[in-house]
Design a protein around this motif. Structure first.
Motif, PDB file in Angstrom:
ATOM      1  N   LEU A 296      20.506  22.090  35.438  1.00 32.31           N
ATOM      2  CA  LEU A 296      20.853  20.795  34.847  1.00 32.31           C
ATOM      3  C   LEU A 296      20.806  20.870  33.328  1.00 32.31           C
ATOM      4  O   LEU A 296      21.703  20.367  32.638  1.00 32.31           O
ATOM      5  CB  LEU A 296      19.890  19.717  35.360  1.00 32.31           C
ATOM      6  CG  LEU A 296      19.990  19.396  36.860  1.00 32.31           C
ATOM      7  CD1 LEU A 296      18.906  18.411  37.285  1.00 32.31           C
ATOM      8  CD2 LEU A 296      21.368  18.830  37.200  1.00 32.31           C
ATOM      9  N   LEU A 297      19.765  21.506  32.809  1.00 35.39           N
ATOM     10  CA  LEU A 297      19.669  21.639  31.352  1.00 35.39           C
ATOM     11  C   LEU A 297      20.861  22.418  30.807  1.00 35.39           C
ATOM     12  O   LEU A 297      21.417  22.075  29.757  1.00 35.39           O
ATOM     13  CB  LEU A 297      18.375  22.367  30.977  1.00 35.39           C
ATOM     14  CG  LEU A 297      17.109  21.540  30.883  1.00 35.39           C
ATOM     15  CD1 LEU A 297      15.913  22.429  30.585  1.00 35.39           C
ATOM     16  CD2 LEU A 297      17.247  20.469  29.806  1.00 35.39           C
ATOM     17  N   GLN A 298      21.235  23.438  31.533  1.00 34.44           N
ATOM     18  CA  GLN A 298      22.371  24.249  31.092  1.00 34.44           C
ATOM     19  C   GLN A 298      23.633  23.393  30.976  1.00 34.44           C
ATOM     20  O   GLN A 298      24.360  23.457  29.980  1.00 34.44           O
ATOM     21  CB  GLN A 298      22.599  25.369  32.122  1.00 34.44           C
ATOM     22  CG  GLN A 298      23.849  26.205  31.882  1.00 34.44           C
ATOM     23  CD  GLN A 298      23.562  27.357  30.947  1.00 34.44           C
ATOM     24  OE1 GLN A 298      22.417  27.590  30.561  1.00 34.44           O
ATOM     25  NE2 GLN A 298      24.596  28.070  30.583  1.00 34.44           N
ATOM     26  N   ARG A 299      23.855  22.569  31.971  1.00 32.74           N
ATOM     27  CA  ARG A 299      25.063  21.750  31.935  1.00 32.74           C
ATOM     28  C   ARG A 299      25.013  20.745  30.793  1.00 32.74           C
ATOM     29  O   ARG A 299      26.004  20.526  30.095  1.00 32.74           O
ATOM     30  CB  ARG A 299      25.250  21.045  33.276  1.00 32.74           C
ATOM     31  CG  ARG A 299      25.871  21.960  34.326  1.00 32.74           C
ATOM     32  CD  ARG A 299      25.865  21.327  35.697  1.00 32.74           C
ATOM     33  NE  ARG A 299      26.424  19.987  35.720  1.00 32.74           N
ATOM     34  CZ  ARG A 299      26.201  19.105  36.674  1.00 32.74           C
ATOM     35  NH1 ARG A 299      25.402  19.427  37.684  1.00 32.74           N
ATOM     36  NH2 ARG A 299      26.758  17.917  36.629  1.00 32.74           N
ATOM     37  N   VAL A 300      23.861  20.124  30.624  1.00 29.46           N
ATOM     38  CA  VAL A 300      23.751  19.155  29.528  1.00 29.46           C
ATOM     39  C   VAL A 300      23.937  19.853  28.188  1.00 29.46           C
ATOM     40  O   VAL A 300      24.675  19.379  27.316  1.00 29.46           O
ATOM     41  CB  VAL A 300      22.373  18.444  29.571  1.00 29.46           C
ATOM     42  CG1 VAL A 300      22.187  17.574  28.350  1.00 29.46           C
ATOM     43  CG2 VAL A 300      22.251  17.617  30.834  1.00 29.46           C
ATOM     44  N   ALA A 301      23.277  21.002  28.028  1.00 31.43           N
ATOM     45  CA  ALA A 301      23.380  21.724  26.754  1.00 31.43           C
ATOM     46  C   ALA A 301      24.831  22.093  26.469  1.00 31.43           C
ATOM     47  O   ALA A 301      25.315  21.924  25.347  1.00 31.43           O
ATOM     48  CB  ALA A 301      22.504  22.972  26.785  1.00 31.43           C
ATOM     49  N   CYS A 302      25.520  22.581  27.466  1.00 29.32           N
ATOM     50  CA  CYS A 302      26.913  22.975  27.257  1.00 29.32           C
ATOM     51  C   CYS A 302      27.773  21.777  26.897  1.00 29.32           C
ATOM     52  O   CYS A 302      28.639  21.864  26.020  1.00 29.32           O
ATOM     53  CB  CYS A 302      27.464  23.664  28.503  1.00 29.32           C
ATOM     54  SG  CYS A 302      26.822  25.328  28.740  1.00 29.32           S
ATOM     55  N   SER A 303      27.532  20.666  27.545  1.00 36.41           N
ATOM     56  CA  SER A 303      28.346  19.479  27.242  1.00 36.41           C
ATOM     57  C   SER A 303      28.072  18.994  25.831  1.00 36.41           C
ATOM     58  O   SER A 303      28.979  18.558  25.124  1.00 36.41           O
ATOM     59  CB  SER A 303      28.067  18.370  28.256  1.00 36.41           C
ATOM     60  OG  SER A 303      26.873  17.690  27.942  1.00 36.41           O
ATOM     61  N   ILE A 304      26.821  19.082  25.402  1.00 33.59           N
ATOM     62  CA  ILE A 304      26.491  18.671  24.038  1.00 33.59           C
ATOM     63  C   ILE A 304      27.140  19.616  23.038  1.00 33.59           C
ATOM     64  O   ILE A 304      27.721  19.189  22.034  1.00 33.59           O
ATOM     65  CB  ILE A 304      24.957  18.663  23.834  1.00 33.59           C
ATOM     66  CG1 ILE A 304      24.322  17.547  24.654  1.00 33.59           C
ATOM     67  CG2 ILE A 304      24.609  18.507  22.364  1.00 33.59           C
ATOM     68  CD1 ILE A 304      22.817  17.528  24.598  1.00 33.59           C
ATOM     69  N   GLN A 305      27.042  20.900  23.335  1.00 34.00           N
ATOM     70  CA  GLN A 305      27.567  21.885  22.412  1.00 34.00           C
ATOM     71  C   GLN A 305      29.097  21.808  22.354  1.00 34.00           C
ATOM     72  O   GLN A 305      29.698  22.012  21.299  1.00 34.00           O
ATOM     73  CB  GLN A 305      27.124  23.278  22.854  1.00 34.00           C
ATOM     74  CG  GLN A 305      27.117  24.315  21.761  1.00 34.00           C
ATOM     75  CD  GLN A 305      25.968  24.092  20.784  1.00 34.00           C
ATOM     76  OE1 GLN A 305      25.449  22.995  20.665  1.00 34.00           O
ATOM     77  NE2 GLN A 305      25.585  25.134  20.110  1.00 34.00           N
ATOM     78  N   ALA A 306      29.708  21.508  23.496  1.00 33.29           N
ATOM     79  CA  ALA A 306      31.174  21.489  23.551  1.00 33.29           C
ATOM     80  C   ALA A 306      31.735  20.367  22.691  1.00 33.29           C
ATOM     81  O   ALA A 306      32.491  20.604  21.753  1.00 33.29           O
ATOM     82  CB  ALA A 306      31.636  21.330  24.998  1.00 33.29           C
ATOM     83  N   ALA A 307      31.366  19.150  23.031  1.00 35.45           N
ATOM     84  CA  ALA A 307      31.857  18.022  22.245  1.00 35.45           C
ATOM     85  C   ALA A 307      30.883  17.736  21.128  1.00 35.45           C
ATOM     86  O   ALA A 307      29.742  17.405  21.390  1.00 35.45           O
ATOM     87  CB  ALA A 307      31.980  16.792  23.144  1.00 35.45           C
ATOM     88  N   ASP A 308      31.313  17.892  19.905  1.00 31.15           N
ATOM     89  CA  ASP A 308      30.457  17.559  18.774  1.00 31.15           C
ATOM     90  C   ASP A 308      29.926  16.157  19.023  1.00 31.15           C
ATOM     91  O   ASP A 308      30.663  15.184  18.983  1.00 31.15           O
ATOM     92  CB  ASP A 308      31.242  17.597  17.475  1.00 31.15           C
ATOM     93  CG  ASP A 308      30.374  17.247  16.269  1.00 31.15           C
ATOM     94  OD1 ASP A 308      30.919  17.162  15.177  1.00 31.15           O
ATOM     95  OD2 ASP A 308      29.167  17.049  16.457  1.00 31.15           O
ATOM     96  N   PRO A 309      28.647  16.034  19.309  1.00 34.41           N
ATOM     97  CA  PRO A 309      28.127  14.759  19.810  1.00 34.41           C
ATOM     98  C   PRO A 309      28.019  13.715  18.717  1.00 34.41           C
ATOM     99  O   PRO A 309      27.991  12.523  18.988  1.00 34.41           O
ATOM    100  CB  PRO A 309      26.748  15.135  20.339  1.00 34.41           C
ATOM    101  CG  PRO A 309      26.346  16.308  19.515  1.00 34.41           C
ATOM    102  CD  PRO A 309      27.610  17.009  19.087  1.00 34.41           C
ATOM    103  N   LEU A 310      27.975  14.149  17.491  1.00 37.40           N
ATOM    104  CA  LEU A 310      27.684  13.226  16.408  1.00 37.40           C
ATOM    105  C   LEU A 310      28.719  12.101  16.343  1.00 37.40           C
ATOM    106  O   LEU A 310      28.373  10.919  16.348  1.00 37.40           O
ATOM    107  CB  LEU A 310      27.672  13.996  15.085  1.00 37.40           C
ATOM    108  CG  LEU A 310      26.856  13.348  13.981  1.00 37.40           C
ATOM    109  CD1 LEU A 310      25.522  12.913  14.524  1.00 37.40           C
ATOM    110  CD2 LEU A 310      26.678  14.315  12.845  1.00 37.40           C
ATOM    111  N   ARG A 311      29.979  12.512  16.347  1.00 42.30           N
ATOM    112  CA  ARG A 311      31.023  11.517  16.236  1.00 42.30           C
ATOM    113  C   ARG A 311      30.966  10.567  17.433  1.00 42.30           C
ATOM    114  O   ARG A 311      31.029   9.358  17.299  1.00 42.30           O
ATOM    115  CB  ARG A 311      32.376  12.217  16.182  1.00 42.30           C
ATOM    116  CG  ARG A 311      33.354  11.613  15.210  1.00 42.30           C
ATOM    117  CD  ARG A 311      34.546  12.538  15.059  1.00 42.30           C
ATOM    118  NE  ARG A 311      34.158  13.814  14.456  1.00 42.30           N
ATOM    119  CZ  ARG A 311      34.066  13.994  13.141  1.00 42.30           C
ATOM    120  NH1 ARG A 311      34.330  13.004  12.319  1.00 42.30           N
ATOM    121  NH2 ARG A 311      33.718  15.163  12.647  1.00 42.30           N
TER     122      ARG A 311
END
Lengths: 185, 185
Positions: free
Chosen positions: B141-156
DNA sequence: TATTGTTATACTCTATAACTATA
DNA sequence: TATAGTTATAGAGTATAACAATA
């Protein structure tokens, strides 16, 4: 990430790098919390202090600092920031007047609850890659790990693990470079 | 923690405080990694840089910095620390000579693998409260969340969420105290 | 002119240590 | 003497900005 191993028999090292995952997720959370809580007294830490102080019986500053994972010397300033707008009050412990118990005021509780709902939505967005069931699972597992870490002071424990487990002093590998080298002053 | 709500209708606020859980677990990991990797060139970050540089095709320093969540200016020093003992080498990108591609040497790979097993055991100890099945679930689960965060620049993304969601400017709550107040400098 | 990496500098954050008060 | 909290200061860590090389 999982989809691009550089060789079949040499899987992507990140796949089981707990540190990388935790770092990315934690930094993502911190950034999100900063956006929601920049103008909150004490920032995200002020908010989390309110959370901790609202939980269970009033504790002294040392206990709160340990729970928040910050030094007691910085907690002093943090509490000052929250005492300014009247979100908390320091009260001498009648049982031992050296202790200062930290009480959350009604105003503090109100401010906390106001931000809480926003923060919850941002958290949900952070975990947006998961279904709500998976999200609950993740929270539950993290909660148990966090409690176990907090319960047993892990430092002492981990030391023993390391000394048990550590291989022979790395010959020719990571020799003596203790840390970072800042060349030419 | 879960076992001591302060009132039946007012559950312990920490129970759904993702920030608290992530903070405790992350700090626990950092402490554990420091014990295993203090004498590693560049410390824990040097190790994680090797992990990243070993994964997939060689990248330039900017990409590595982003993946590691550190500034490119500190990455310069970090790479210096690893280039000293010959764990990595900088190589000019033939396609664009402004880029420096970071290659891991055989010595770097060996040093990395040596510490990896120790680190894995310490990680397992950190997650000791979980069964091996639960531990795998958490990692997944952490892996998936981390990848999704890393993929889409979350800041915007998060910005838009916040502005959508934020309640009226907190009247009388967290007024203007922007951050920390260091009294009488 | 824009971008990558480097270097120097300024700033923020954290922790060490000294001090006060209580015990 | 020992501990909780406070305060000041030093140190580590981080980011900002100027620069060099390449595009």
């Amino acid at each position: 990430m999982t989809h691009a191993p550089d060789q079949p028999d040499r899987p992507d090292p990140r796949d089981d790098d707990l540190g990388w995952m935790l770092g990315v997720v934690f930094r993502g959370y911190v950034r999100a919390a900063e956006h929601v809580l920049t103008d909150f007294p004490g920032g995200p830490r002020g908010y989390h202090l309110l959370t901790a102080a609202s939980s269970g019986p009033p504790r002294n500053q040392g206990a709160l600092a340990e729970e928040l994972g910050i030094d007691r010397t910085v907690l002093t300033y943090l509490i000052d920031d929250l005492e300014g707008p009247g979100f908390v009050v320091r009260r001498a412990d009648p049982a031992d007047r050296r202790n200062r118990l930290v009480d959350v005021t009604a105003a503090g509780r109100a401010a906390w609850e106001q931000r809480r709902s926003t923060l919850r939505q941002v958290e949900a967005h952070l975990l947006g890659a998961l279904t709500s069931t998976e999200s609950a699972t993740l929270r539950g597992l993290l909660q148990r790990v966090a409690c176990s870490i907090q319960a047993a002071d892990p430092l002492r424990d981990l030391c023993s693990v390391v000394t048990q487990v550590r291989p022979e002093p790395p010959g020719g590998a990571g020799r003596d470079a203790p840390s970072r080298t800042r060349r030419r002053s």
